[in-house]
Design an enzyme around this catalytic site. Structure first.
Site, PDB file in Angstrom:
ATOM      1  NE  ARG A 173      -1.520  -1.519   3.590  1.00  0.00           N
ATOM      2  CZ  ARG A 173      -1.653  -1.608   4.894  1.00  0.00           C
ATOM      3  NH1 ARG A 173      -2.782  -1.256   5.461  1.00  0.00           N
ATOM      4  NH2 ARG A 173      -0.657  -2.031   5.657  1.00  0.00           N
TER       5      ARG A 173
ATOM      6  CG  ASN B 114      -5.675  -5.260  -5.156  1.00  0.00           C
ATOM      7  OD1 ASN B 114      -5.327  -5.375  -3.979  1.00  0.00           O
ATOM      8  ND2 ASN B 114      -4.907  -4.709  -6.061  1.00  0.00           N
TER       9      ASN B 114
ATOM     10  CG  PHE C 287      -9.255  -2.334   3.269  1.00  0.00           C
ATOM     11  CD1 PHE C 287      -8.125  -2.591   4.023  1.00  0.00           C
ATOM     12  CD2 PHE C 287      -9.099  -1.693   2.054  1.00  0.00           C
ATOM     13  CE1 PHE C 287      -6.852  -2.226   3.578  1.00  0.00           C
ATOM     14  CE2 PHE C 287      -7.832  -1.323   1.597  1.00  0.00           C
ATOM     15  CZ  PHE C 287      -6.726  -1.594   2.372  1.00  0.00           C
TER      16      PHE C 287
ATOM     17  CB  CYS D 117      -3.972  -1.138  -7.099  1.00  0.00           C
ATOM     18  SG  CYS D 117      -2.201  -1.185  -7.350  1.00  0.00           S
TER      19      CYS D 117
ATOM     20  CE  LYS E   6      -2.922  -1.087 -12.476  1.00  0.00           C
ATOM     21  NZ  LYS E   6      -2.733  -2.507 -12.240  1.00  0.00           N
TER      22      LYS E   6
HETATM   23  C1  UDX Z   1       2.908  -1.156 -10.198  1.00  0.00           C
HETATM   24  C2  UDX Z   1       2.620  -2.339 -11.089  1.00  0.00           C
HETATM   25  O1  UDX Z   1       3.476  -2.358 -12.135  1.00  0.00           O
HETATM   26  C3  UDX Z   1       1.208  -2.424 -11.423  1.00  0.00           C
HETATM   27  O2  UDX Z   1       0.910  -3.462 -12.303  1.00  0.00           O
HETATM   28  C4  UDX Z   1       0.571  -2.681 -10.122  1.00  0.00           C
HETATM   29  O3  UDX Z   1      -0.755  -3.009 -10.270  1.00  0.00           O
HETATM   30  C5  UDX Z   1       0.742  -1.456  -9.264  1.00  0.00           C
HETATM   31  O4  UDX Z   1       2.057  -1.223  -9.088  1.00  0.00           O
HETATM   32  P1  UDX Z   1       3.443   1.365 -10.184  1.00  0.00           P
HETATM   33  O5  UDX Z   1       4.740   1.038  -9.544  1.00  0.00           O
HETATM   34  O6  UDX Z   1       2.432   2.068  -9.380  1.00  0.00           O
HETATM   35  O7  UDX Z   1       2.785   0.047 -10.807  1.00  0.00           O
HETATM   36  O8  UDX Z   1       3.655   2.095 -11.586  1.00  0.00           O
HETATM   37  P2  UDX Z   1       4.432   3.415 -11.914  1.00  0.00           P
HETATM   38  O9  UDX Z   1       4.637   4.229 -10.691  1.00  0.00           O
HETATM   39  O10 UDX Z   1       3.747   3.973 -13.103  1.00  0.00           O
HETATM   40  O11 UDX Z   1       5.862   2.878 -12.347  1.00  0.00           O
HETATM   41  C6  UDX Z   1       6.164   2.208 -13.495  1.00  0.00           C
HETATM   42  C7  UDX Z   1       7.614   2.551 -13.864  1.00  0.00           C
HETATM   43  O12 UDX Z   1       8.027   1.729 -14.935  1.00  0.00           O
HETATM   44  C8  UDX Z   1       7.791   4.021 -14.314  1.00  0.00           C
HETATM   45  O13 UDX Z   1       8.835   4.604 -13.582  1.00  0.00           O
HETATM   46  C9  UDX Z   1       8.136   3.888 -15.803  1.00  0.00           C
HETATM   47  O14 UDX Z   1       9.006   4.907 -16.248  1.00  0.00           O
HETATM   48  C10 UDX Z   1       8.785   2.517 -15.842  1.00  0.00           C
HETATM   49  N1  UDX Z   1       8.743   1.853 -17.163  1.00  0.00           N
HETATM   50  C11 UDX Z   1       7.592   1.763 -17.839  1.00  0.00           C
HETATM   51  C12 UDX Z   1       9.905   1.306 -17.668  1.00  0.00           C
HETATM   52  O15 UDX Z   1      10.955   1.393 -17.061  1.00  0.00           O
HETATM   53  N2  UDX Z   1       9.853   0.658 -18.868  1.00  0.00           N
HETATM   54  C13 UDX Z   1       8.713   0.580 -19.592  1.00  0.00           C
HETATM   55  O16 UDX Z   1       8.711  -0.014 -20.687  1.00  0.00           O
HETATM   56  C14 UDX Z   1       7.537   1.140 -19.065  1.00  0.00           C
HETATM   57  C1  UDX Z   2      -3.727  -1.247  -2.793  1.00  0.00           C
HETATM   58  C2  UDX Z   2      -3.643  -2.599  -2.080  1.00  0.00           C
HETATM   59  O1  UDX Z   2      -4.148  -2.454  -0.742  1.00  0.00           O
HETATM   60  C3  UDX Z   2      -2.220  -3.113  -2.053  1.00  0.00           C
HETATM   61  O2  UDX Z   2      -2.188  -4.418  -1.479  1.00  0.00           O
HETATM   62  C4  UDX Z   2      -1.612  -3.150  -3.469  1.00  0.00           C
HETATM   63  O3  UDX Z   2      -2.197  -4.185  -4.228  1.00  0.00           O
HETATM   64  C5  UDX Z   2      -1.804  -1.818  -4.180  1.00  0.00           C
HETATM   65  O4  UDX Z   2      -3.183  -1.376  -4.105  1.00  0.00           O
HETATM   66  P1  UDX Z   2      -3.181   1.290  -2.271  1.00  0.00           P
HETATM   67  O5  UDX Z   2      -3.992   1.552  -3.497  1.00  0.00           O
HETATM   68  O6  UDX Z   2      -1.841   1.919  -2.151  1.00  0.00           O
HETATM   69  O7  UDX Z   2      -2.991  -0.291  -2.071  1.00  0.00           O
HETATM   70  O8  UDX Z   2      -4.014   1.791  -1.006  1.00  0.00           O
HETATM   71  P2  UDX Z   2      -5.147   1.196  -0.057  1.00  0.00           P
HETATM   72  O9  UDX Z   2      -4.733   1.488   1.318  1.00  0.00           O
HETATM   73  O10 UDX Z   2      -5.473  -0.210  -0.390  1.00  0.00           O
HETATM   74  O11 UDX Z   2      -6.385   2.150  -0.403  1.00  0.00           O
HETATM   75  C6  UDX Z   2      -7.017   2.130  -1.667  1.00  0.00           C
HETATM   76  C7  UDX Z   2      -8.187   3.062  -1.671  1.00  0.00           C
HETATM   77  O12 UDX Z   2      -9.221   2.625  -0.804  1.00  0.00           O
HETATM   78  C8  UDX Z   2      -7.868   4.501  -1.221  1.00  0.00           C
HETATM   79  O13 UDX Z   2      -8.561   5.421  -2.035  1.00  0.00           O
HETATM   80  C9  UDX Z   2      -8.387   4.539   0.213  1.00  0.00           C
HETATM   81  O14 UDX Z   2      -8.729   5.837   0.647  1.00  0.00           O
HETATM   82  C10 UDX Z   2      -9.611   3.663   0.088  1.00  0.00           C
HETATM   83  N1  UDX Z   2     -10.008   3.061   1.381  1.00  0.00           N
HETATM   84  C11 UDX Z   2      -9.193   2.152   1.977  1.00  0.00           C
HETATM   85  C12 UDX Z   2     -11.224   3.420   1.951  1.00  0.00           C
HETATM   86  O15 UDX Z   2     -11.972   4.256   1.411  1.00  0.00           O
HETATM   87  N2  UDX Z   2     -11.593   2.815   3.120  1.00  0.00           N
HETATM   88  C13 UDX Z   2     -10.821   1.881   3.743  1.00  0.00           C
HETATM   89  O16 UDX Z   2     -11.229   1.361   4.786  1.00  0.00           O
HETATM   90  C14 UDX Z   2      -9.569   1.534   3.153  1.00  0.00           C
END
Ligand code: UDX
Ligand code: UDX
Length: 435
Positions: free
Chosen positions: A151, A208, A249, A260, A263
């Protein structure tokens, strides 16, 4: 062990730094040169609590390096983690182009016995397709699925104290390497769940979707609480004390966002449809969350005598949750859009996200503090539960605001305190208190 991470985003960077902290030698690769240049200066391109100090420590010990190109150093690594993004496409399906691009480039450099791990969230079957692609390049092992459960805002403690580590693989060599990589955590008693590729890929979507369903459920319960005059905070606590349900949650709010949940549930829906299956609960959950922002706009409108035309509304908090600078799929985006459509003027403040605002909101009038944002406002709306908003100086707020309406979409303020300072207080799933 020598590890590489492809993609230094929220997941790849935290995982790379923390693997280095566990004692591995890590090389982080990203196509974004500006991110890599910052990282080489030991600065984090994202805000994640404590990440920079771990980064500094690992860099000083020479266990982490950064590169913006796929170079020959990849031929020295035992394992490559692919952590590039898998964003939603127009039809809701996961865009896997970055995964294949990364795998293709990795294949040109690694040794045949190197283990390739997909950590990004990918639909079932993707790891097998990546494996087929790699085999053409002489690759010998099975690709491993090792979904992330970090998270934002608590990613470091989630990495160090996971509830479980999931590993999908069909060969012994890859399984052994994964065990060695995670040994420091396994030695602390963390359970490693071994399974096949498809099950591992689906576990991530199941986790998720289930968590998102809990939030959507409590949000709809909050609506019902408002209708019947119940209190969702007490209800949530009492329901969560049932160990079969669990307390986490179950916090009602403006709807879930982030990179996450929204999507992943869309990708799962798309997957179900493509296989001509039905997942009615998932369909309802998607609709429930997609309609949440409009409900919030209507709530704010009702608090301002059903007329938002030319009203100035101060928005406190733009990120999808506290503890991050990430604005991806934040409920603040559709809420602000809805308020503007109703004719309101918006002035916003967020402690960490202001540098990312133009990408998501175009032109949004932002200020550098809560008090600046609320000055002369008709209403104050809290969208993100940043701790500093809990401690807002309400006496000063009352003096600087034009109106006296507070709409707290996270239930973080103390109702009695708000009212005793002369405000009208609207929150989520609770009776409206009057002075
Ligand atoms: C990640 C996971 O990849 C996603 O599938 C999961 O569900 C959530 O976490 P996240 O780390 O949040 O995604 O993505 P982002 O912060 O957009 O980082 C992706 C990185 O990959 C970027 O820094 C981008 O520049 C890099 N990238 C992308 C590469 O280095 N090569 C590529 O071809 C595409
Ligand atoms: C999530 C997953 O929890 C994590 O395991 C990984 O798969 C990436 O995606 P993240 O999106 O960083 O993590 O945050 P999370 O704490 O899960 O919250 C997601 C959304 O739900 C936020 O908008 C948060 O505000 C909302 N939320 C969460 C609520 O509205 N109520 C809750 O009780 C918990």
């Amino acid at each position: 062990m020598k590890l590489a991470f492809i993609g230094t985003g929220y997941v790849g960077l935290v995982s790379g730094v923390m693997m280095s902290h566990l004692g591995h030698h890590v090389i982080c690769i990203d196509v974004d040169k500006s991110k890599i240049n910052l990282l080489k200066e030991q600065k984090s391109p994202i805000f994640e609590p404590n990440l920079e100090s771990y980064l500094l420590n690992c860099s000083n010990q020479g266990r982490i390096e950064f590169s913006h190109g796929y170079d020959n150093k990849l031929s020295e690594v035992d394992c490559v983690f692919i952590t590039v993004g898998t964003p939603s496409m127009e039809d809701g399906g996961a865009d896997l182009s970055y995964i294949y691009e990364a795998a293709d480039k990795v294949a040109q450099h690694i040794r045949p016995e190197c283990v390739v791990v997909i950590k990004s969230t990918v639909p079932p079957g993707t790891c097998q397709s990546v494996q087929n692609l790699l085999i053409k390049n002489g690759f010998k092992n099975s690709v491993v699925s090792n979904p992330e459960f970090l998270r934002e805002g608590s990613a470091i403690s989630d990495f160090l104290n996971p509830d479980r580590i999931v590993v999908g693989t069909s060969d012994q060599h890859s399984a052994l390497i994964m065990e060695q990589i995670y040994l420091p955590l396994i030695n602390q008693g963390i359970k490693l769940v071994f399974t096949d590729l498809i099950t591992s890929e689906l576990i991530k979507y199941a986790s998720n979707s289930f968590l998102a369903a809990k939030i959507a459920f409590i949000n709809e319960m909050a609506d019902l609480c408002e209708i019947v005059g119940a209190d969702v905070e007490v209800l949530s606590e009492a329901v969560g004390l049932d160990k079969r349900i669990g307390a986490s949650f179950l916090k009602a709010g403006p709807g879930f966002g982030g990179s996450c949940f929204p999507k992943d549930i869309l990708a799962l829906q798309k997957l179900t449809m493509a296989s001509k299956g039905q997942f009615l609960l998932l369909d309802a959950l998607i609709t429930a969350n997609q309609t949440r922002a409009d409900k919030m706009v209507q709530k704010i409108k009702a608090a301002l005598s059903n007329n938002l035309k030319n009203k100035t509304i101060a928005i406190l908090g733009l990120t999808y949750k506290a503890g991050t600078d990430d604005l991806r799929s934040s409920p603040s985006i559709p809420i602000i859009e809805g308020l503007k459509k109703e004719g309101a003027n918006i002035i916003a403040y967020d402690p960490k996200a202001l540098k990312n605002v133009s990408k998501y909101f175009g032109s949004l009038d932002c200020r550098n503090s809560s008090i600046d944002a609320i000055s002369d406002a008709d209403a104050l709306v809290i969208i993100t539960e940043w701790p500093e908003f809990k401690d807002l100086d309400l006496a000063t707020a009352k003096k600087v605001m034009k109106g006296n309406v507070i709409v707290d979409l996270r239930n973080i303020l103390n109702p009695e305190r708000v009212i005793s300072n002369g405000f009208e207080y609207h929150s989520i799933g609770r009776r409206k208190l009057t002075s």
